[in-house]
Design a protein around this motif. Sequence first.
Motif, PDB file in Angstrom:
ATOM      1  N   GLU A  82     159.137  -4.694  30.961  1.00 26.21           N
ATOM      2  CA  GLU A  82     158.803  -3.453  31.657  1.00 26.21           C
ATOM      3  C   GLU A  82     159.200  -3.532  33.120  1.00 26.21           C
ATOM      4  OE1 GLU A  82     154.931  -2.618  28.762  1.00 26.21           O
ATOM      5  OE2 GLU A  82     154.658  -3.329  30.817  1.00 26.21           O
ATOM      6  N   ASP A  83     158.885  -4.646  33.759  1.00 32.42           N
ATOM      7  CA  ASP A  83     159.215  -4.818  35.173  1.00 32.42           C
ATOM      8  C   ASP A  83     160.723  -4.881  35.381  1.00 32.42           C
ATOM      9  OD1 ASP A  83     156.510  -4.868  35.696  1.00 32.42           O
ATOM     10  OD2 ASP A  83     156.379  -7.061  35.815  1.00 32.42           O
ATOM     11  N   VAL A  84     161.392  -5.662  34.523  1.00 33.78           N
ATOM     12  CA  VAL A  84     162.837  -5.830  34.678  1.00 33.78           C
ATOM     13  C   VAL A  84     163.576  -4.510  34.470  1.00 33.78           C
ATOM     14  CG1 VAL A  84     164.906  -6.830  33.602  1.00 33.78           C
ATOM     15  CG2 VAL A  84     162.937  -8.280  34.121  1.00 33.78           C
ATOM     16  N   TRP A  85     163.285  -3.812  33.388  1.00 31.69           N
ATOM     17  CA  TRP A  85     164.053  -2.599  33.083  1.00 31.69           C
ATOM     18  C   TRP A  85     163.704  -1.445  34.008  1.00 31.69           C
ATOM     19  CZ3 TRP A  85     168.408  -3.256  31.130  1.00 31.69           C
ATOM     20  CH2 TRP A  85     168.637  -4.266  30.182  1.00 31.69           C
ATOM     21  N   THR A  86     162.489  -1.436  34.534  1.00 30.95           N
ATOM     22  CA  THR A  86     162.162  -0.424  35.543  1.00 30.95           C
ATOM     23  C   THR A  86     163.058  -0.602  36.761  1.00 30.95           C
ATOM     24  OG1 THR A  86     159.852  -0.202  34.845  1.00 30.95           O
ATOM     25  CG2 THR A  86     160.368   0.419  37.111  1.00 30.95           C
ATOM     26  N   ASP A  87     163.226  -1.845  37.189  1.00 31.57           N
ATOM     27  CA  ASP A  87     164.086  -2.135  38.340  1.00 31.57           C
ATOM     28  C   ASP A  87     165.558  -1.879  38.023  1.00 31.57           C
ATOM     29  OD1 ASP A  87     161.915  -2.825  39.859  1.00 31.57           O
ATOM     30  OD2 ASP A  87     162.143  -4.991  39.575  1.00 31.57           O
ATOM     31  N   VAL A  88     166.006  -2.315  36.853  1.00 29.54           N
ATOM     32  CA  VAL A  88     167.419  -2.156  36.490  1.00 29.54           C
ATOM     33  C   VAL A  88     167.786  -0.683  36.352  1.00 29.54           C
ATOM     34  CG1 VAL A  88     169.141  -2.570  34.687  1.00 29.54           C
ATOM     35  CG2 VAL A  88     167.621  -4.427  35.420  1.00 29.54           C
ATOM     36  N   PHE A  89     166.939   0.092  35.712  1.00 28.83           N
ATOM     37  CA  PHE A  89     167.224   1.518  35.573  1.00 28.83           C
ATOM     38  C   PHE A  89     167.299   2.198  36.937  1.00 28.83           C
ATOM     39  CE2 PHE A  89     166.714   3.507  31.205  1.00 28.83           C
ATOM     40  CZ  PHE A  89     167.104   2.355  30.531  1.00 28.83           C
ATOM     41  N   LEU A  90     166.389   1.821  37.824  1.00 31.51           N
ATOM     42  CA  LEU A  90     166.375   2.417  39.148  1.00 31.51           C
ATOM     43  C   LEU A  90     167.619   2.040  39.938  1.00 31.51           C
ATOM     44  CD1 LEU A  90     164.895   4.000  41.375  1.00 31.51           C
ATOM     45  CD2 LEU A  90     163.749   1.853  41.998  1.00 31.51           C
ATOM     46  N   ASN A  91     167.968   0.757  39.913  1.00 29.83           N
ATOM     47  CA  ASN A  91     169.057   0.257  40.744  1.00 29.83           C
ATOM     48  C   ASN A  91     170.444   0.479  40.158  1.00 29.83           C
ATOM     49  OD1 ASN A  91     167.261  -0.709  42.744  1.00 29.83           O
ATOM     50  ND2 ASN A  91     166.923  -2.599  41.581  1.00 29.83           N
ATOM     51  N   GLN A  92     170.553   0.482  38.842  1.00 33.51           N
ATOM     52  CA  GLN A  92     171.873   0.602  38.226  1.00 33.51           C
ATOM     53  C   GLN A  92     172.148   1.976  37.623  1.00 33.51           C
ATOM     54  OE1 GLN A  92     173.038  -2.657  35.642  1.00 33.51           O
ATOM     55  NE2 GLN A  92     171.946  -4.172  36.864  1.00 33.51           N
ATOM     56  N   LEU A  93     171.102   2.695  37.249  1.00 32.60           N
ATOM     57  CA  LEU A  93     171.294   4.002  36.618  1.00 32.60           C
ATOM     58  C   LEU A  93     170.683   5.144  37.420  1.00 32.60           C
ATOM     59  CD1 LEU A  93     170.475   3.049  32.904  1.00 32.60           C
ATOM     60  CD2 LEU A  93     172.723   3.158  33.999  1.00 32.60           C
ATOM     61  N   ASP A  94     169.927   4.801  38.460  1.00 38.54           N
ATOM     62  CA  ASP A  94     169.213   5.802  39.255  1.00 38.54           C
ATOM     63  C   ASP A  94     168.393   6.713  38.341  1.00 38.54           C
ATOM     64  OD1 ASP A  94     168.359   7.092  41.548  1.00 38.54           O
ATOM     65  OD2 ASP A  94     170.029   8.541  41.535  1.00 38.54           O
ATOM     66  N   ALA A  95     167.662   6.082  37.439  1.00 44.68           N
ATOM     67  CA  ALA A  95     166.881   6.828  36.447  1.00 44.68           C
ATOM     68  C   ALA A  95     165.568   6.102  36.193  1.00 44.68           C
ATOM     69  CB  ALA A  95     167.667   6.961  35.144  1.00 44.68           C
TER      70      ALA A  95
END
Length: 276
Positions: A82-95
């Motif tokens: 949850e923590d990892v994908w929240t950050d990845v989506f924000l930083n890489q997909l802006d979503a």
Amino acid sequence: MKLCNIRGSRNVEDRRGRSSLGRAGGIGGVGLLVVLAIGYFTGVDVTPLLTEPQSDSRSAYVPTEAEQHAAEFASRVLATTEDVWTDVFLNQLDAPYRPPVLVLFSEVTQSPCGGASGASGPFYCPADQKAYLDLSFFTTLERELGAQGDFASAYVIAHEVAHHVQNEIGILEQVDAVRRQSGEAQANALTVRLELQADCLSGLWASQVHGLMERGDLEEALNAARKIGDDHLQRRAGRVPQPHTFTHGTSEQRANWFQRGFDAKSIAACDTFEQG
């Protein structure tokens, strides 16, 4: 894997000790087509969903100490995703990232994608956005498949969450549309690419929890990927590997794509549909 100070996820549905037979509610004509399509796409047996509901009961259930430890482990691993994908989506997909629910069950349960059992192994159901796991699979992974170590078990959870990531960004739906118009061999080939992408995304997750990893953890995950390669499993069953029947990829492919995700740390690097 060092999880002592990691929170447990709140997105866990505990069905252990519950006997679930049949299905909830009736399925109309359109609903029937949806269920059949899901079964074809996921490979999950949907037969139980086509029968009449019977019962759903819970008896007094007391998990063993080892099982409870495994449940807490799964909850904490899920929290890291949850923590990892929240950050990845924000930083890489802006979503924003909407996490899945992890369903823990014992022996058998039901999902919109069909029946689940310890024998069927973990799976992700896009219809309800839940991953299903019988904790006894961890024992199977170690004792029968030869994939030892807690990070091998963590990889299993990360892989199913990776299917949810694919669902979130629309890949599952796109591939499903193509699969519906494909023959068996091409459909299997597309499924292989989905699974290899999930391995790559699992590697990306692993790269982001590097601070929680211990010596040997990466090799545990790579070994697990090799142990569940289609060619290895077919040889283990006494068969000559038949590539046209593969649905998850060879041992070498699975390990290589996990490593690629770990090294690249990028969703874009996990495009198995454009890369070999």
